[in-house]
Design a protein around this motif. Sequence first.
Motif, mmCIF file in Angstrom:
data_model
loop_
_atom_site.group_PDB
_atom_site.id
_atom_site.type_symbol
_atom_site.label_atom_id
_atom_site.label_comp_id
_atom_site.label_asym_id
_atom_site.label_seq_id
_atom_site.Cartn_x
_atom_site.Cartn_y
_atom_site.Cartn_z
ATOM 1 N N ASP A 199 70.185 87.964 26.000
ATOM 2 C CA ASP A 199 71.329 88.256 27.009
ATOM 3 C C ASP A 199 70.737 88.909 28.114
ATOM 4 N N THR A 200 69.553 89.531 27.992
ATOM 5 C CA THR A 200 69.018 90.184 29.303
ATOM 6 C C THR A 200 68.158 89.210 30.112
ATOM 7 N N LEU B 191 55.495 92.643 39.753
ATOM 8 C CA LEU B 191 54.278 92.599 38.945
ATOM 9 C C LEU B 191 53.937 91.508 38.174
ATOM 10 N N LEU B 192 55.062 91.117 37.250
ATOM 11 C CA LEU B 192 54.654 90.113 36.509
ATOM 12 C C LEU B 192 54.306 88.630 37.057
ATOM 13 N N LEU B 193 55.271 88.139 38.057
ATOM 14 C CA LEU B 193 55.240 87.140 38.686
ATOM 15 C C LEU B 193 54.165 86.816 39.499
ATOM 16 N N PHE B 194 53.490 88.053 40.160
ATOM 17 C CA PHE B 194 52.389 87.871 40.884
ATOM 18 C C PHE B 194 51.037 88.187 40.084
ATOM 19 N N GLY B 195 51.235 88.902 38.961
ATOM 20 C CA GLY B 195 50.139 89.280 38.482
ATOM 21 C C GLY B 195 49.525 88.239 37.540
ATOM 22 N N LEU C 278 58.850 88.211 29.510
ATOM 23 C CA LEU C 278 58.281 89.481 29.091
ATOM 24 C C LEU C 278 58.958 90.743 29.858
ATOM 25 N N PHE C 279 59.374 90.485 30.846
ATOM 26 C CA PHE C 279 60.192 91.421 31.746
ATOM 27 C C PHE C 279 61.243 91.818 31.116
ATOM 28 N N ALA C 280 62.232 90.878 30.488
ATOM 29 C CA ALA C 280 63.408 91.167 29.837
ATOM 30 C C ALA C 280 63.063 91.986 28.416
ATOM 31 N N LEU C 281 61.822 91.453 27.817
ATOM 32 C CA LEU C 281 61.668 92.153 26.492
ATOM 33 C C LEU C 281 61.093 93.679 26.810
ATOM 34 N N LEU C 282 60.495 94.109 27.751
ATOM 35 C CA LEU C 282 60.406 95.403 28.170
ATOM 36 C C LEU C 282 61.384 96.162 28.502
ATOM 37 N N ALA C 283 62.520 95.340 29.278
ATOM 38 C CA ALA C 283 63.747 96.269 29.638
ATOM 39 C C ALA C 283 64.415 96.527 28.306
ATOM 40 N N ARG C 284 64.432 95.776 27.500
ATOM 41 C CA ARG C 284 65.291 95.936 26.004
ATOM 42 C C ARG C 284 64.411 96.771 25.527
#
Length: 165
Positions: free
Chosen positions: A56-57, A136-140, A33-39
């Motif tokens: 790739d991200t 945020l995502l890993l602790f969330g 999800l982190f990589a998708l939001l970054a892309r």
Amino acid sequence: MSTPTNTATGGLPGKTQRSPVMALSFDVLAVLLFALLARIAHNTPEMPLSFTGWLDTSWPFLIGVAIVWALLWIGVVRPRKSAQVTGADGFSGFEFSTGAMVWITNVIVGLGIWGIRHGEVPHWSFMIVATVMSGLLLFGWRGMFRLGRLRRLSRMKRMGRMFNK
């Protein structure tokens, strides 16, 4: 009348069986999800949003997750034991201490691989955003599980008072 219990956990109220595989799965989903939001945030003609771009991200950060989970699995590192103990050895992967290990390793390895691939140190703003968002995502998701556990305990206490327990 007896107090409500969860027999799947040996009769301890408010505790649920949680497997490390489930926690690993949530960590992988958080990084994806982190990589998708970054892309999505950096969708440009030079770096278009695509499935291969997303992979790739994500792969450098997924390697960080894989490293820490391999170390956890073979017992090289162990999280601090908490009230959420579920496994025979007290490790479930849902602990915030596990999240801290995954987060730190994820950021160091992911940004390190990014720097090696691009031949430069990542920009300071990228390091801050990657660190904060992955945290945020890993602790969330761990916080949401803990909140759900607290809600179940509260509900069980209210039910006990209804039946004068």
